[in-house]
Design a protein around this motif. Structure first.
Motif, PDB file in Angstrom:
ATOM      1  N   VAL A 120     -34.237  20.997  11.495  1.00  0.00           N
ATOM      2  CA  VAL A 120     -34.377  21.664  10.666  1.00  0.00           C
ATOM      3  C   VAL A 120     -33.619  23.589   9.602  1.00  0.00           C
ATOM      4  N   PHE A 149     -29.762  24.517   8.905  1.00  0.00           N
ATOM      5  CA  PHE A 149     -29.515  25.327   8.216  1.00  0.00           C
ATOM      6  C   PHE A 149     -29.602  26.350   8.086  1.00  0.00           C
ATOM      7  N   ASN A 205     -19.452  26.054   4.124  1.00  0.00           N
ATOM      8  CA  ASN A 205     -20.724  24.890   3.512  1.00  0.00           C
ATOM      9  C   ASN A 205     -20.231  23.471   2.729  1.00  0.00           C
ATOM     10  N   ASN A 241     -21.921  19.326   4.327  1.00  0.00           N
ATOM     11  CA  ASN A 241     -23.663  19.080   3.530  1.00  0.00           C
ATOM     12  C   ASN A 241     -24.599  17.925   3.579  1.00  0.00           C
ATOM     13  N   ALA A 242     -23.707  17.430   3.432  1.00  0.00           N
ATOM     14  CA  ALA A 242     -24.093  16.046   3.929  1.00  0.00           C
ATOM     15  C   ALA A 242     -24.386  15.238   5.001  1.00  0.00           C
ATOM     16  N   LYS A 265     -26.108  17.158   7.189  1.00  0.00           N
ATOM     17  CA  LYS A 265     -27.060  18.435   7.420  1.00  0.00           C
ATOM     18  C   LYS A 265     -28.352  17.532   6.710  1.00  0.00           C
ATOM     19  N   THR A 266     -27.869  16.976   5.653  1.00  0.00           N
ATOM     20  CA  THR A 266     -29.365  15.884   4.383  1.00  0.00           C
ATOM     21  C   THR A 266     -29.269  14.926   5.716  1.00  0.00           C
ATOM     22  N   VAL A 267     -27.979  14.401   6.279  1.00  0.00           N
ATOM     23  CA  VAL A 267     -28.490  12.963   7.259  1.00  0.00           C
ATOM     24  C   VAL A 267     -29.298  13.564   8.270  1.00  0.00           C
ATOM     25  N   THR A 283     -31.457  15.932   8.645  1.00  0.00           N
ATOM     26  CA  THR A 283     -32.944  16.790   8.192  1.00  0.00           C
ATOM     27  C   THR A 283     -33.507  14.804   7.892  1.00  0.00           C
ATOM     28  N   VAL A 284     -32.993  15.128   6.940  1.00  0.00           N
ATOM     29  CA  VAL A 284     -33.785  13.378   6.668  1.00  0.00           C
ATOM     30  C   VAL A 284     -33.696  12.384   7.871  1.00  0.00           C
TER      31      VAL A 284
END
Length: 246
Positions: A122, A126, A135, A140-141, A143-145, A147-148
Motif C-alpha cells: 500500500v 501510493f 494520477n 487510480n483504479a 492502485k485501488t485494485v 490495495t484492495v
C-alpha cells in the motif's frame, strides 16, 4: 567392517519397517475438517505466503532489481522477528496437532507475514508510484485494485488461521499489528535511507557481475521495458533483412 554393514539399512527395508515414523513437512501442511468446503478454501488461502515467496524468488532471479531484493530482505527479517517473539511469549496454540512447524502461536506468522506484505505494498503504490501519469483515472483504479487485493488477501489468511484453529484471535491480531508496524518501518527505511544509495550500489563491480539494477527513477518499468524491447527487436529485424539482401 561388520559394524558398518550392520549400520547400513537398505531403503526397501526402511519402507517396510513398521517401527519407522514418517514425519510430514509441516511447514506447508494445512489441515481442515473433512467435508468442510469453506475450511478447504481457507486452507488453500493460508498457503498464500508461500506463493508470494515464490514470486519474490522469480522476480529476483529474472529482474535483479535492488528494490525487490530489499523488499524480500525485509520479509525475511519479518519472519526472524516472528520467531523471536514466538519463543519469547511461548504461548500455545488453541489446538494441539502432531505436525506443526512450531508449537507456539503468539504471534501468528501467517498473519504477520501477510500484513507486512500488504502494508508495504500500500505504501509502495501510493507513495513510490505517485509520480506516474499524473494520477489519471485509470491509474487510480489500478492502485485501488492492488490495495484492495492485498488487504483482502491478508484478511482472508488472518481469518483462515482462526477458523482452522491454528491460532486465537489475539494471536492473529497481534501478528497483524506487528506486521503493520514492521512493514511501515521497513518501507520508511527503504524509501528514505536505502533507495538513495541504490545508484552507488549498482555501480560496484560485483553488482555489474550479478546484473543488479536500479529502476527507481523509471516511472513505469513495464512500459519502459516493452518499448525498449520492441525497438531493439525492430532494429535487429531490419539489420537481419539488410544482411540477407547483400
Amino acid at each position: 567392517m561388520a559394524a558398518a554393514e550392520e549400520a547400513y539399512i537398505p531403503a526397501a527395508k526402511l519402507a517396510t519397517d513398521e517401527r519407522l515414523e514418517w514425519v510430514p513437512l509441516s511447514l506447508t501442511l494445512v489441515e481442515y475438517p473433512q467435508g468442510d468446503w469453506l475450511g478447504k478454501l481457507l486452507a488453500v488461502s493460508s498457503l498464500l505466503p508461500f506463493g508470494i515467496l515464490s514470486g519474490f524468488v522469480a522476480l529476483i532471479l529474472f529482474r535483479r532489481d535492488l528494490h525487490t531484493i530489499t523488499f524480500f530482505f525485509g520479509t525475511t527479517l519479518n519472519e526472524v522477528l516472528n520467531l523471536v517473539l514466538k519463543y519469547t511469549f511461548c504461548e500455545a496454540r488453541p489446538m494441539q496437532r502432531s505436525a506443526l512447524y512450531t508449537e507456539y502461536g503468539m504471534p501468528s506468522s501467517h498473519s504477520q507475514f501477510m500484513w507486512f506484505f500488504a502494508t508495504y505494498m500500500v505504501y509502495f503504490v501510493f507513495i513510490r508510484l505517485q509520480h506516474m501519469n499524473n494520477n489519471s483515472l485509470l491509474e487510480n483504479a489500478w492502485k485501488t485494485v492492488i490495495t484492495v487485493g492485498c488487504v483482502s488477501m491478508a484478511a482472508l489468511v488472518t481469518i483462515s488461521r482462526v477458523y482452522l484453529q491454528y491460532h486465537t484471535w489475539k494471536q492473529v491480531l497481534s501478528g497483524a499489528l506487528v506486521g503493520f508496524l514492521f512493514g511501515s518501518l521497513w518501507f520508511a527505511l527503504t524509501y528514505l535511507i536505502f533507495t538513495p544509495v541504490f545508484p552507488l550500489i549498482v555501480s560496484w563491480r560485483i553488482s555489474e557481475f550479478l546484473l543488479l539494477r536500479d529502476t527507481t527513477l523509471i516511472p513505469n518499468v513495464l512500459w519502459f521495458e516493452y518499448t525498449n524491447s520492441r525497438q531493439e527487436a525492430r532494429a535487429r529485424s531490419r539489420k537481419l533483412v539488410s544482411m540477407k539482401s547483400q
